[in-house]
Write an enzyme that holds these catalytic residues in place. Structure first.
Site, PDB file in Angstrom:
ATOM      1  N   ASN A   1       0.816  -1.243  -0.058  1.00 30.61           N
ATOM      2  CA  ASN A   1      -0.094   0.107  -0.006  1.00 30.61           C
ATOM      3  C   ASN A   1       0.976   1.071   0.159  1.00 30.61           C
ATOM      4  O   ASN A   1       1.836   1.146   0.618  1.00 30.61           O
ATOM      5  CB  ASN A   1      -1.092   0.016   0.917  1.00 30.61           C
TER       6      ASN A   1
ATOM      7  N   CYS B   1      -3.976   0.472  -2.436  1.00 35.14           N
ATOM      8  CA  CYS B   1      -3.897  -0.478  -1.701  1.00 35.14           C
ATOM      9  C   CYS B   1      -2.869  -1.560  -2.409  1.00 35.14           C
ATOM     10  O   CYS B   1      -2.444  -1.451  -3.470  1.00 35.14           O
ATOM     11  CB  CYS B   1      -5.144  -1.354  -1.639  1.00 35.14           C
TER      12      CYS B   1
ATOM     13  N   GLU C   1      -2.943  -4.890  -3.086  1.00 35.53           N
ATOM     14  CA  GLU C   1      -3.693  -5.638  -4.019  1.00 35.53           C
ATOM     15  C   GLU C   1      -3.650  -4.820  -5.465  1.00 35.53           C
ATOM     16  O   GLU C   1      -3.097  -5.465  -6.619  1.00 35.53           O
ATOM     17  CB  GLU C   1      -4.902  -6.096  -3.884  1.00 35.53           C
TER      18      GLU C   1
HETATM   19  N1  THU Z   1      -5.279  -1.628   2.317  1.00 39.07           N
HETATM   20  C1  THU Z   1      -4.708  -2.663   1.546  1.00 39.07           C
HETATM   21  O1  THU Z   1      -3.538  -2.302   1.039  1.00 39.07           O
HETATM   22  N2  THU Z   1      -5.290  -3.652   1.252  1.00 39.07           N
HETATM   23  C2  THU Z   1      -6.449  -3.937   1.570  1.00 39.07           C
HETATM   24  O2  THU Z   1      -7.027  -5.181   1.114  1.00 39.07           O
HETATM   25  C3  THU Z   1      -7.133  -3.208   2.727  1.00 39.07           C
HETATM   26  C4  THU Z   1      -6.550  -1.791   3.030  1.00 39.07           C
HETATM   27  C5  THU Z   1      -4.521  -0.521   2.873  1.00 39.07           C
HETATM   28  C6  THU Z   1      -4.971   0.879   2.565  1.00 39.07           C
HETATM   29  C7  THU Z   1      -4.429   1.807   3.626  1.00 39.07           C
HETATM   30  O3  THU Z   1      -3.080   2.150   3.133  1.00 39.07           O
HETATM   31  C8  THU Z   1      -4.427   0.820   4.869  1.00 39.07           C
HETATM   32  O4  THU Z   1      -4.516  -0.449   4.437  1.00 39.07           O
HETATM   33  C9  THU Z   1      -5.408   0.999   5.947  1.00 39.07           C
HETATM   34  O5  THU Z   1      -6.813   0.959   5.186  1.00 39.07           O
END
Ligand code: THU
Length: 138
Positions: A49, A60, A62
């Site tokens: 992220n 994110c 993913e």
């Molecule tokens: N986040 C991800 O990278 N993947 C997810 O599936 C859930 C959320 C990140 C976004 C943000 O930087 C942090 O986690 C908190 O939401």
């Protein structure tokens, strides 16, 4: 031929996701996420992220992994592995589910956290998806 579900492959993806998680840029949430996508070609695509002072500009783990695969010409995806530092394994957020379903409607997802692992399939995480077929494109 090595199956995407072989333990050795899962562990390889997990190590890639852990390394990516350590590179996460998450100064606002403090919630670091690492991802590793296995392509049909055997390639492994990491993601983490990347947050932003404009909070909604955050991307994110993913989605950084998906874009990394696509930019290298890989759109057929076999397995997604996630790693976080939370107490329980977490699934992809809703936006990431929608982005993933574009390329891999039945993508297996394995998430590691808190010494545990959870397994899902994207079809289970995102029932009744909006897909290219919904636009009449395929
Ligand atoms: N986040 C991800 O990278 N993947 C997810 O599936 C859930 C959320 C990140 C976004 C943000 O930087 C942090 O986690 C908190 O939401």
């Amino acid at each position: 031929m090595t199956s995407a579900h072989d333990r050795a492959m899962v562990e390889r993806l997990r190590a890639t996701a852990e390394e990516a998680m350590r590179r996460a840029y998450a100064p606002y949430s403090g919630f670091r996420v690492g991802a590793a996508l296995l392509g049909r070609d055997g390639g492994v695509f990491p993601g983490c992220n990347v947050e932003n002072a404009g909070y909604s500009s955050t991307i994110c783990a993913e989605r950084t992994a998906v874009t990394s695969a696509v930019v290298r010409g890989v759109r057929e995806l076999e397995l997604l592995v996630l790693v976080t530092e939370s107490d329980e394994p977490t699934p992809p957020c809703g936006v990431c589910r929608q982005v993933l379903v574009e390329f891999a409607p039945d993508l297996p997802v394995i998430s590691f956290a808190g010494g545990r692992e959870a397994r899902w399939n994207l079809a289970e995480l995102l029932p009744h998806p909006f897909t290219p077929a919904s636009l009449g494109r395929v």
